[in-house]
Design a protein around this motif. Structure first.
Motif, PDB file in Angstrom:
ATOM      1  N   ARG A 170     -57.247 -30.052  16.840  1.00  0.00           N
ATOM      2  CA  ARG A 170     -56.153 -29.156  17.240  1.00  0.00           C
ATOM      3  C   ARG A 170     -55.816 -29.264  18.730  1.00  0.00           C
ATOM      4  O   ARG A 170     -54.924 -28.570  19.212  1.00  0.00           O
ATOM      5  CB  ARG A 170     -56.502 -27.715  16.879  1.00  0.00           C
ATOM      6  CG  ARG A 170     -56.555 -27.507  15.371  1.00  0.00           C
ATOM      7  CD  ARG A 170     -56.818 -26.078  14.977  1.00  0.00           C
ATOM      8  NE  ARG A 170     -55.917 -25.137  15.611  1.00  0.00           N
ATOM      9  CZ  ARG A 170     -56.190 -23.828  15.732  1.00  0.00           C
ATOM     10  NH1 ARG A 170     -57.305 -23.324  15.253  1.00  0.00           N
ATOM     11  NH2 ARG A 170     -55.333 -23.023  16.332  1.00  0.00           N
ATOM     12  N   TRP A 171     -56.521 -30.113  19.466  1.00  0.00           N
ATOM     13  CA  TRP A 171     -56.219 -30.285  20.885  1.00  0.00           C
ATOM     14  C   TRP A 171     -54.883 -30.994  21.046  1.00  0.00           C
ATOM     15  O   TRP A 171     -54.505 -31.828  20.224  1.00  0.00           O
ATOM     16  CB  TRP A 171     -57.304 -31.110  21.554  1.00  0.00           C
ATOM     17  CG  TRP A 171     -58.584 -30.349  21.787  1.00  0.00           C
ATOM     18  CD1 TRP A 171     -59.061 -29.288  21.079  1.00  0.00           C
ATOM     19  CD2 TRP A 171     -59.555 -30.631  22.783  1.00  0.00           C
ATOM     20  NE1 TRP A 171     -60.270 -28.892  21.575  1.00  0.00           N
ATOM     21  CE2 TRP A 171     -60.594 -29.707  22.630  1.00  0.00           C
ATOM     22  CE3 TRP A 171     -59.650 -31.590  23.775  1.00  0.00           C
ATOM     23  CZ2 TRP A 171     -61.707 -29.698  23.461  1.00  0.00           C
ATOM     24  CZ3 TRP A 171     -60.760 -31.580  24.593  1.00  0.00           C
ATOM     25  CH2 TRP A 171     -61.782 -30.641  24.441  1.00  0.00           C
ATOM     26  N   GLU A 172     -54.190 -30.660  22.123  1.00  0.00           N
ATOM     27  CA  GLU A 172     -52.882 -31.248  22.385  1.00  0.00           C
ATOM     28  C   GLU A 172     -52.839 -31.766  23.821  1.00  0.00           C
ATOM     29  O   GLU A 172     -53.114 -31.025  24.761  1.00  0.00           O
ATOM     30  CB  GLU A 172     -51.795 -30.183  22.189  1.00  0.00           C
ATOM     31  CG  GLU A 172     -50.408 -30.647  22.509  1.00  0.00           C
ATOM     32  CD  GLU A 172     -49.381 -29.526  22.438  1.00  0.00           C
ATOM     33  OE1 GLU A 172     -48.196 -29.838  22.629  1.00  0.00           O
ATOM     34  OE2 GLU A 172     -49.742 -28.354  22.223  1.00  0.00           O
ATOM     35  N   LEU A 203     -60.890 -24.975  20.827  1.00  0.00           N
ATOM     36  CA  LEU A 203     -60.351 -25.319  19.514  1.00  0.00           C
ATOM     37  C   LEU A 203     -61.072 -26.547  18.958  1.00  0.00           C
ATOM     38  O   LEU A 203     -61.577 -27.370  19.737  1.00  0.00           O
ATOM     39  CB  LEU A 203     -58.861 -25.639  19.634  1.00  0.00           C
ATOM     40  CG  LEU A 203     -57.937 -24.480  19.982  1.00  0.00           C
ATOM     41  CD1 LEU A 203     -56.592 -25.009  20.463  1.00  0.00           C
ATOM     42  CD2 LEU A 203     -57.766 -23.581  18.779  1.00  0.00           C
TER      43      LEU A 203
END
Length: 140
Positions: free
Chosen positions: A76-78, A72
Motif C-alpha cells: 500500500r506504499w505510494e 502501512l
C-alpha cells in the motif's frame, strides 16, 4: 545488527500516554529481503536503514485497534514524484485518523505529515524511531 523493533514498540505501548489512549500495536509477517529489494528496484528508491530493517521484521504496523496504521503494508506504499510540488520524492507509508505520513527521500530520512484532505506537508519527526515515539505518545 537490526533493532528488535517488536520489543521496542511493545515497550512504547506500555508508556503512560499509550496506556491512557489505549494505543496498542499489531505486527505482521516480515517482508522477505528479495521482495523488499524488488520493490526498491521497481520504484527506483533505497529505503533508509531504520524503516527497511523494520519491514524485514513486520510488513506494517496497526495501532489503536485499527484506527491508525503507522506503517502501512508495503503493497500500500505510494511513491510520490511531483517535481512541481517538491524538489524530491516522498513515500506515503502511514495513515492516521486525520493525517498521512510521508518519508522524505531528500537529504535526510525525515518524516512529514499532511492532513488527509490538505495539501501542505509539515515536519513531524527527524526519523523513523522518533516518529514511532510520537505515535505511541499520542502525538500522531
Amino acid at each position: 545488527m537490526s533493532p528488535a523493533w517488536k520489543a521496542d514498540i511493545i515497550a512504547l505501548t506500555e508508556g503512560p500516554e499509550a496506556r491512557a489512549a489505549k494505543i496498542d500495536a499489531s505486527f505482521f509477517p516480515p517482508v522477505p529481503e528479495a521482495r523488499l529489494a524488488a520493490w526498491e528496484s521497481a520504484h527506483l528508491v533505497s529505503l533508509p536503514g531504520e524503516i527497511r530493517s523494520y519491514l524485514l521484521q513486520s510488513d506494517g504496523l496497526e495501532a489503536a485497534r485499527g484506527l491508525m496504521w503507522p506503517v502501512l503494508p508495503l503493497a500500500r506504499w505510494e511513491v510520490i514524484d511531483d517535481a512541481c510540488a517538491s524538489p524530491h520524492r516522498w513515500i506515503r507509508f502511514g495513515e492516521g485518523a486525520g493525517h498521512r505520513y510521508l518519508l522524505s527521500l531528500g537529504h535526510s530520512p525525515s518524516i512529514y505529515r499532511h492532513e488527509t484532505y490538505g495539501s501542505d506537508e509539515e515536519f513531524f519527526a527527524p526519523g523513523f524511531r522518533a516518529y514511532l515515539g510520537k505515535v505511541f505518545r499520542g502525538e500522531a
